[in-house]
Design an enzyme around this catalytic site. Sequence first.
Site, PDB file in Angstrom:
ATOM      1  N   GLU A 290       0.841  -1.197   0.000  1.00 43.39           N
ATOM      2  CA  GLU A 290       0.000   0.000   0.000  1.00 43.39           C
ATOM      3  C   GLU A 290       0.877   1.249   0.000  1.00 43.39           C
ATOM      4  O   GLU A 290       1.906   1.301   0.659  1.00 43.39           O
ATOM      5  CB  GLU A 290      -0.875  -0.023   1.267  1.00 43.39           C
ATOM      6  CG  GLU A 290      -1.742   1.196   1.470  1.00 43.39           C
ATOM      7  CD  GLU A 290      -2.371   1.235   2.852  1.00 43.39           C
ATOM      8  OE1 GLU A 290      -3.414   1.898   2.996  1.00 43.39           O
ATOM      9  OE2 GLU A 290      -1.821   0.613   3.794  1.00 43.39           O
ATOM     10  N   LYS A 351      -9.787   0.309  -1.836  1.00 43.24           N
ATOM     11  CA  LYS A 351     -10.056  -0.035  -0.438  1.00 43.24           C
ATOM     12  C   LYS A 351     -11.505   0.297  -0.089  1.00 43.24           C
ATOM     13  O   LYS A 351     -11.965   1.412  -0.278  1.00 43.24           O
ATOM     14  CB  LYS A 351      -9.097   0.725   0.480  1.00 43.24           C
ATOM     15  CG  LYS A 351      -9.198   0.341   1.947  1.00 43.24           C
ATOM     16  CD  LYS A 351      -8.155   1.064   2.783  1.00 43.24           C
ATOM     17  CE  LYS A 351      -8.192   0.622   4.236  1.00 43.24           C
ATOM     18  NZ  LYS A 351      -7.168   1.319   5.056  1.00 43.24           N
ATOM     19  N   CYS A 402      -4.474  -3.115   4.165  1.00 43.29           N
ATOM     20  CA  CYS A 402      -4.171  -2.670   5.524  1.00 43.29           C
ATOM     21  C   CYS A 402      -5.199  -3.150   6.542  1.00 43.29           C
ATOM     22  O   CYS A 402      -5.418  -4.341   6.701  1.00 43.29           O
ATOM     23  CB  CYS A 402      -3.996  -1.166   5.544  1.00 43.29           C
ATOM     24  SG  CYS A 402      -3.020  -0.565   6.963  1.00 43.29           S
TER      25      CYS A 402
END
Length: 549
Positions: A290, A351, A402
């Site tokens: 990321e 995301k 994440c």
Amino acid sequence: MALPDDQERSATEPGAPAPRPGRLTRIRGGLPRTGLAVVCGLLLGLAFPPFDLWPLSILGAAGLSLLVRGRTVRQGAWTGFAFGFPFFLLLLDWLRVIGTDAMIGLAALEALFVAAMGAGLALTSRLRAWPLWAACLWVAQEWARDRLPFGGFPWGRLAFANTGSPFTPLAALGGAPLVTFAVALCGALLAWASLRVRGPLRARRMPRAAAFAGVGAVATVLAGYAVPVPTAADDTVKVALVQGNVAQPGMDFLGRPMMVLNNHAAATERLAADVKAGKVPRPDAVIWPENSSDLNPFLDPAAYARINQAVQAIGVPTLVGALIDGPDNQHVQNEGIVWDPNTGPGASYTKQHPVPFGEYVPFRAELSTVITRLQRIARDFYPGTHSGVMQLGPARIGDVICFEVAYDEIVRDTVNQGGRVIVVQTNNATYALTGQPEQQLAMSRLRAVEHGRAVLIAATSGISAVVAPDGTVLQHTKELTAAELSATVPLRDGKTVADRVGAAPEWALAVAGLLACGAALLGGVRRRRSGGIPDGTPAESESLTPVAP
């Protein structure tokens, strides 16, 4: 001074309720219990990474069950908060990087859920089989924290302290909720056994009850060994993970523009040189973390060219992490982009679950004027609308970004929609050397077992890792170092029981716990109406003296 006749009789007649203690007396009497709750909460915190003392998760749950046993709802709620607040302070110590106020505020918010659970534990401790309802209430509490507020924050689930324990294989049956249930049940059974061992032997079957509870706790611990964890590969893929590192940890990890991108491009070119020299096998695919590109490659020609140069050097499709402009000037999108050495950028994943107050600001207009630090988040992250299932070279991957690895449904969707290996792109540079990367690695280990998939973690500054489908960490990097990992990992098509049943076990257990609370409340109302318990007087079963089962 003489008492009025009615008061004198009420104070002296046999069977009359004793006068209620004053407020100060009650507070002083509750201090030891509050102190023990704090200790138990800290013990639970030590069960999680970076300490990894998982047996303490059982003791923490057992301690809370004992402390609220027979208490009033209000006492249970306070004890739950006194347990939860220090637990979350210890667990979330890594938030000090953002600010001590952020750490304290989030810990207090999360502890409110534990306070509600404490009230429920106190209620259900009056019921038969209360260890079962206690375990259900742990699941209900985590269910709520997973969703509320602003999409929830599931850090600190009992399951995430047990990613390398005998309970871990249970994840393949019912996911993280079943692991939490088993840990909490084991703790509550130990509490039940201890009450019968140390209480007066008013019934001959009490020793048998204690033995039964102890055997039940041991059986719960060992149950995971009976669960087969599928690991057989349907195919394999050679992958390389690139950890380019950052200039410095903390809030300003990016350094000057293109520094992070150059680090990852240079690491990829080193990998290409090692492949050419025969030092490492040629990968089928490469994974960057990321935010590995700190500039939008679609708007910055230099960033686009640098990524293209590195990907062409290695010569295989590469998953690149970058921030891309959103649908308007106020939003950006956190994406994983498949970059082909011949055709350039292709499929992408955005995301789905941005972090509140980290990646977007709820009530921005109102809060930014009060909390000026929030102005550093110039634009909000725009959430994606689909799962991260993409084709990366020969592998169909399920990408999550994440903190998304903490959310059951996001990871489960990638598997149920065709992901044969789970990829976690993450940037933990803000929290380097704080324990947060270890906590996130633990979650990834549980996901591997839950879904029977290898998990590939690519982090900007660590910890990058290769996790086998049984949760074993095959390779990992150190933090704040540039590194590349190469591995051959299994690709799997089969689904675990947890994949098939989805959230059903979580809902069933949570609802069972809430129904038990309702039954306990209804029973209390009926007893008061029948005159069995005067209003405001604890029931006999509210003492720590055990009652016969």
